[in-house]
Each structure stands twice: as structure tokens, then as C-alpha cells.
Design a protein around this motif. Sequence first.
Motif, PDB file in Angstrom:
ATOM      1  N   ALA A  49       0.958  -1.563   0.151  1.00  0.00           N
ATOM      2  CA  ALA A  49       0.406  -0.286  -0.177  1.00  0.00           C
ATOM      3  C   ALA A  49       0.747   1.286  -0.102  1.00  0.00           C
ATOM      4  N   MET A  50       2.000   1.122   0.216  1.00  0.00           N
ATOM      5  CA  MET A  50       2.981   2.570   0.399  1.00  0.00           C
ATOM      6  C   MET A  50       3.770   2.981  -0.675  1.00  0.00           C
ATOM      7  N   SER A  51       3.937   1.635  -1.924  1.00  0.00           N
ATOM      8  CA  SER A  51       4.203   1.682  -2.542  1.00  0.00           C
ATOM      9  C   SER A  51       3.624   2.449  -3.587  1.00  0.00           C
ATOM     10  N   ALA A  52       2.265   2.909  -3.570  1.00  0.00           N
ATOM     11  CA  ALA A  52       1.356   3.527  -4.240  1.00  0.00           C
ATOM     12  C   ALA A  52       2.054   4.534  -4.116  1.00  0.00           C
ATOM     13  N   PHE A  53       2.912   5.037  -2.902  1.00  0.00           N
ATOM     14  CA  PHE A  53       3.302   6.732  -2.497  1.00  0.00           C
ATOM     15  C   PHE A  53       4.806   7.164  -3.396  1.00  0.00           C
ATOM     16  N   SER A  54       4.655   5.949  -4.013  1.00  0.00           N
ATOM     17  CA  SER A  54       6.364   5.947  -4.279  1.00  0.00           C
ATOM     18  C   SER A  54       6.269   6.475  -6.011  1.00  0.00           C
ATOM     19  N   ASP A  55       7.663   7.405  -6.675  1.00  0.00           N
ATOM     20  CA  ASP A  55       7.270   7.898  -8.296  1.00  0.00           C
ATOM     21  C   ASP A  55       7.440   6.882  -8.797  1.00  0.00           C
ATOM     22  N   LYS A  56       8.445   5.853  -8.289  1.00  0.00           N
ATOM     23  CA  LYS A  56       8.903   4.744  -9.042  1.00  0.00           C
ATOM     24  C   LYS A  56       9.024   3.907  -9.448  1.00  0.00           C
ATOM     25  N   VAL A  57       8.176   3.406  -7.664  1.00  0.00           N
ATOM     26  CA  VAL A  57       8.335   1.481  -7.774  1.00  0.00           C
ATOM     27  C   VAL A  57       7.027   1.064  -7.050  1.00  0.00           C
ATOM     28  N   GLY A 198       7.051  -0.613   7.631  1.00  0.00           N
ATOM     29  CA  GLY A 198       6.452  -0.130   6.386  1.00  0.00           C
ATOM     30  C   GLY A 198       7.756   0.519   6.109  1.00  0.00           C
ATOM     31  N   LEU A 199       7.538   1.927   6.335  1.00  0.00           N
ATOM     32  CA  LEU A 199       9.065   2.788   6.141  1.00  0.00           C
ATOM     33  C   LEU A 199      10.026   2.401   5.561  1.00  0.00           C
ATOM     34  N   ALA A 200      10.725   1.873   6.338  1.00  0.00           N
ATOM     35  CA  ALA A 200      11.860   0.763   6.180  1.00  0.00           C
ATOM     36  C   ALA A 200      12.825   0.498   4.582  1.00  0.00           C
ATOM     37  N   PHE A 201      10.757  -0.867   4.554  1.00  0.00           N
ATOM     38  CA  PHE A 201      11.008  -1.634   4.000  1.00  0.00           C
ATOM     39  C   PHE A 201      10.728  -0.260   2.522  1.00  0.00           C
ATOM     40  N   PHE A 202       9.534   0.702   2.666  1.00  0.00           N
ATOM     41  CA  PHE A 202       9.775   1.891   1.290  1.00  0.00           C
ATOM     42  C   PHE A 202      11.099   2.242   0.879  1.00  0.00           C
ATOM     43  N   LYS A 203      11.917   2.954   1.893  1.00  0.00           N
ATOM     44  CA  LYS A 203      12.752   2.706   1.829  1.00  0.00           C
ATOM     45  C   LYS A 203      14.187   2.616   0.918  1.00  0.00           C
ATOM     46  N   GLU A 208      13.693   6.522  -1.330  1.00  0.00           N
ATOM     47  CA  GLU A 208      12.643   7.867  -1.966  1.00  0.00           C
ATOM     48  C   GLU A 208      12.871   8.364   0.041  1.00  0.00           C
ATOM     49  N   LYS A 209      12.235   9.632  -0.185  1.00  0.00           N
ATOM     50  CA  LYS A 209      11.966  10.080   1.375  1.00  0.00           C
ATOM     51  C   LYS A 209      10.418   9.889   1.674  1.00  0.00           C
ATOM     52  N   THR A 210       9.660   9.159   2.486  1.00  0.00           N
ATOM     53  CA  THR A 210       8.477   8.418   3.053  1.00  0.00           C
ATOM     54  C   THR A 210       7.549  10.039   3.618  1.00  0.00           C
ATOM     55  N   VAL A 244      13.118   7.157   9.553  1.00  0.00           N
ATOM     56  CA  VAL A 244      13.628   6.995   8.847  1.00  0.00           C
ATOM     57  C   VAL A 244      14.245   7.710   8.138  1.00  0.00           C
ATOM     58  N   ASP A 245      14.074   8.431   7.166  1.00  0.00           N
ATOM     59  CA  ASP A 245      14.598   8.914   6.117  1.00  0.00           C
ATOM     60  C   ASP A 245      15.827   9.857   6.533  1.00  0.00           C
ATOM     61  N   GLU A 246      16.295  10.254   7.839  1.00  0.00           N
ATOM     62  CA  GLU A 246      16.927  10.525   8.449  1.00  0.00           C
ATOM     63  C   GLU A 246      18.221   9.549   8.340  1.00  0.00           C
ATOM     64  N   TYR A 247      17.874   8.054   8.987  1.00  0.00           N
ATOM     65  CA  TYR A 247      18.411   7.482   9.323  1.00  0.00           C
ATOM     66  C   TYR A 247      19.660   6.566   8.043  1.00  0.00           C
ATOM     67  N   ASN A 248      20.817   6.302   8.308  1.00  0.00           N
ATOM     68  CA  ASN A 248      21.813   5.918   7.476  1.00  0.00           C
ATOM     69  C   ASN A 248      21.543   4.859   7.013  1.00  0.00           C
ATOM     70  N   PHE A 249      20.907   4.175   5.910  1.00  0.00           N
ATOM     71  CA  PHE A 249      21.607   2.736   5.674  1.00  0.00           C
ATOM     72  C   PHE A 249      21.071   2.531   3.891  1.00  0.00           C
TER      73      PHE A 249
END
Length: 254
Positions: A49-57, A198-203, A208-210, A244-249
Motif C-alpha cells: 500500500a505504501m508503494s502507491a506513494f512512490s514515484d518510481k516503484v 513499512g517505512l523502512a522497506f519503502f525506503k 525515496e523520502k517517506t 527513517v529518512d534521516e537514518y543512514n542505511f
Amino acid sequence: MKLRNILIILLLCIYGQSSFAQVKKDSLRVLFVGNSFTYFYNLPQVVNAMSAFSDKVHIETRTSLVGGSSIAQHLNQEKGTQTVEILNNQTFDYVVINHHSLATIDDADRFFEDSKKMVELVRSKNAIPVFMMTWAYDSNPLMIKTISAKYDDVGKRLGVDVVPCGNLFTEVRKWRPDLNMFDDDDKHPSKHGTYLNGLAFFKYFTNEKTTDIPERITSIDKNGQKLWLLFLSQENTAFLQQLVDEYNFKTRLN
């Protein structure tokens, strides 16, 4: 009039092509293998469901999940697991591997050997393995020291990416101890925990930013009706997204 009509048609064609280019996405087929740490609050469906908010995937998810199961049981087709059969009969781009929550602590050697066997199986099916790092229990935050170290080690030794869900749980407990990351027990993720995962796997899958992902996660059921998966407050959503966005992985694209 004829020239005007021709120009209108050309503009519509250009607009249509541009709109198509904007909505066209790469599609990934992802199999989640594991246990209740993955199926609590429907993590695979949340990622989809989160991937609906991705621009690419676009992320299409499938599951092979049995409560309390270990990766050894998935490999040996025990406890009702069907992972081997699924991998033999379906194709995937990625396979997310969710070990039992105590796998790194009870027997580190067995953890590595089972990881290696599963990675070899996944790669033999032309898919890419990914580890989902588990987290420390609510009653014992110190577990994360062993968990994190063992996942980092197995990831490096086998050349497999690790999505650091466990480390992210620890960060939440550090910065927002008021935010309940656990369900009505000592270990399973709450709605906040699953949203974070979910955010971690989205990233990981999109790089992309979440921040465009809403606080209410919905899907569509088999009858084509809206299905509500998660409800969070805007404040807690914003915090988890920033974390999640600021965590470097490492993601699959960097």
C-alpha cells in the motif's frame, strides 16, 4: 479551424504521453518469508500500500509466514511452511528473510548456517535475498547489541543487504519512549512498529523520502472495497518518517 483542431490534438497527445510517463513505474515482486514479526498488522500488505506513494516503484508482495517458525523450518518444509514450494513455482525479484526473534541469541552458528542456506536457495531461483533485522524485546532492550552485530556480520559475510528494523526500534525507544512499539505482549510490533517497518522497506526498495505516505494506510480487498490497515496520528507519523529518512542505511539503489 483545421489548424486549430490539429494543434489541440497534438497538445492532447503530448499531455497524454507525459501523464503516462509520470505514472509508469517499475514493478517488483517481493516474497516475505518468516513468522509473526512480519504478519502482525500485515506488514507485506502495508509495504504494498505504501508503494502507491512512490514515484518510481510498485511493490507487489506475497507471503510465506508461519507463527513462531524459524528459517530452518522454512528450509526443511516443517511446521506447515511452504517457502520451498513457493520458490519452486513462482518467480520473485526479492525475498525478505525474517528469522525467529531469538535466532541470533540462542545459537549464533546456527543463525549463520541457516542464513547461508536460505540465501543460496533464494539466489538459485534468481531472486535477491534481503534480511529483516529483528528487534529487542520490550523487557530487554540490551538484546539489540547481539541482534544488530549478528545481522551486520551475516550481511557482510554473505553479501546481503539488511533492513535495520531492530536498530530503528531502538532509535524510537531512545527519542520517543512514550511511543508504544509493542502490541499486547513483550515482542510483537504494535501499529507504530509495523508502520515503522513499512517505512523502512519503502525506503529500501525505492530510495525515496517517506514524507508523502499518509497516517492512514489503506488497501483494497478481494471485493474491490477499501480496507483500512493502519491508523496513526499525524504527529507520530511525522516522527517515524523523519527517523527513517534521516537514518543512514543501504538501500537496493545506493
